[in-house]
Design a protein around this motif. Structure first.
Motif, PDB file in Angstrom:
ATOM      1  N   CYS A 130       0.843  -1.197   0.000  1.00 58.50           N
ATOM      2  CA  CYS A 130       0.000   0.000   0.000  1.00 58.50           C
ATOM      3  C   CYS A 130       0.877   1.245   0.000  1.00 58.50           C
ATOM      4  CB  CYS A 130      -0.902   0.021   1.229  1.00 58.50           C
ATOM      5  SG  CYS A 130      -1.814   1.587   1.332  1.00 58.50           S
ATOM      6  N   CYS A 133      -0.188   3.754   3.244  1.00 62.90           N
ATOM      7  CA  CYS A 133       0.119   3.492   4.659  1.00 62.90           C
ATOM      8  C   CYS A 133       1.210   2.448   4.861  1.00 62.90           C
ATOM      9  CB  CYS A 133      -1.139   3.105   5.418  1.00 62.90           C
ATOM     10  SG  CYS A 133      -1.672   1.403   5.093  1.00 62.90           S
ATOM     11  N   CYS A 150      -6.345  -1.779  -0.045  1.00 59.04           N
ATOM     12  CA  CYS A 150      -5.765  -1.867   1.291  1.00 59.04           C
ATOM     13  C   CYS A 150      -6.846  -1.956   2.376  1.00 59.04           C
ATOM     14  CB  CYS A 150      -4.885  -0.645   1.565  1.00 59.04           C
ATOM     15  SG  CYS A 150      -4.165  -0.656   3.208  1.00 59.04           S
ATOM     16  N   GLU A 152      -6.442  -1.409   5.492  1.00 57.28           N
ATOM     17  CA  GLU A 152      -6.230  -0.385   6.514  1.00 57.28           C
ATOM     18  C   GLU A 152      -6.747   0.975   6.082  1.00 57.28           C
ATOM     19  OE1 GLU A 152      -4.543  -1.263   9.383  1.00 57.28           O
ATOM     20  OE2 GLU A 152      -4.153  -3.311   8.641  1.00 57.28           O
ATOM     21  N   CYS A 153      -6.517   1.322   4.809  1.00 58.19           N
ATOM     22  CA  CYS A 153      -6.796   2.716   4.430  1.00 58.19           C
ATOM     23  C   CYS A 153      -7.548   2.859   3.121  1.00 58.19           C
ATOM     24  CB  CYS A 153      -5.493   3.522   4.386  1.00 58.19           C
ATOM     25  SG  CYS A 153      -4.501   3.198   2.940  1.00 58.19           S
TER      26      CYS A 153
HETATM   27 ZN    ZN Z   1      -3.067   1.391   3.231  1.00 58.50          ZN
END
Ligand code: ZN
Ligand code: ADP
Length: 221
Positions: A130, A133, A150, A152-153
């Motif tokens: 990614c 992040c 991703c 996470e983000c």
């Molecule tokens: Zn990410």
């Protein structure tokens, strides 16, 4: 606690570093991510580093040493840190000794991840990254929940251009020639603990806790 994570490209340094960072509440300093950040922001350092990185060669020592030295000065490193991807040459190892010596501190531990090179070549061809992040995925062993996005983000995942097979083989050679020799210095200081790089991802937390056991006392409940 101040520790280094050591091992060839694709050995799982990043995965372990993030885990340890959460357990010990200390930051991870990943020179590869810092350099990729410089490249994408097109800074002076990034412009100088880019060609080396694309070829799978090491960026000149003085560039990396300066980045790391500056990063280690920040407040969040006062209780400790994890270095992932540094030092990678004897000169960088000397610089790290100097930087720590100037503050009157020393390293506590060097984790060395041992893994077969062919495992690395397969793994890196399936790796996605990614760019926002820094999270890392593996399309076969640790895929994101939504294809190429991703967890996470939400950013779009990419394959690093240096994860192509011929570049991976060059990175492995560079590791053997320039980076592995540093381990001896840390072995002489009895700082090195080995980890197996070929275990399944779900077993990594237990492996980490086993090796870090004596250090985790006040952090794990
Ligand atoms: Zn990410
Ligand atoms: P890997 O460990 O999987 O090879 P990294 O993300 O750590 O990948 O590094 C990617 C590239 O960034 C390296 O091939 C090298 O060009 C550059 N790099 C990262 N850390 C250093 C370092 N300490 N010294 C020199 N070059 C570095």
């Amino acid at each position: 606690m101040r520790l280094l994570i050591f091992g060839p490209p694709g050995s799982g340094k990043g995965t372990r570093a993030r885990l340890i960072s959460r357990l010990l509440k200390i930051p991870v300093i990943t020179t590869g991510d810092m350099l990729r950040g410089e490249v994408s922001r097109e800074t002076e350092v990034g412009l100088r580093a880019k060609a080396y990185m694309e070829r799978g060669e090491l960026v000149p020592d003085e560039l990396v040493i300066e980045l790391v030295e500056e990063r280690l000065r920040r407040e969040d490193c006062s209780e400790g840190f994890i270095l992932d991807g540094f030092p990678r040459t004897l000169r960088q190892a000397d610089a790290l000794d100097r930087i720590l010596g100037e503050r009157g501190v020393t390293l506590d531990l060097v984790l060395n991840i041992v893994v077969d090179p062919e495992v690395v070549v397969e793994r890196l061809s399936l790796r996605r990254w990614c760019p926002r992040c820094g999270a890392i995925y593996n399309l076969k062993y640790d895929p994101p929940r939504v294809d190429e996005i991703c967890d996470e983000c939400g950013a779009q995942l990419i394959q690093r251009s240096d994860d192509r097979e011929e570049v991976v083989r060059r990175r492995l050679r560079v590791y053997e020639e320039q980076t592995r020799p540093i381990l001896e210095r840390y072995m002489e200081r009895s700082l090195v603990r080995e980890m197996r790089g070929d275990i399944p991802i779900e077993e990594i937390p237990r492996e980490v806790e086993e090796v870090l056991g004596p250090y985790l006392g006040n952090h794990l409940d």
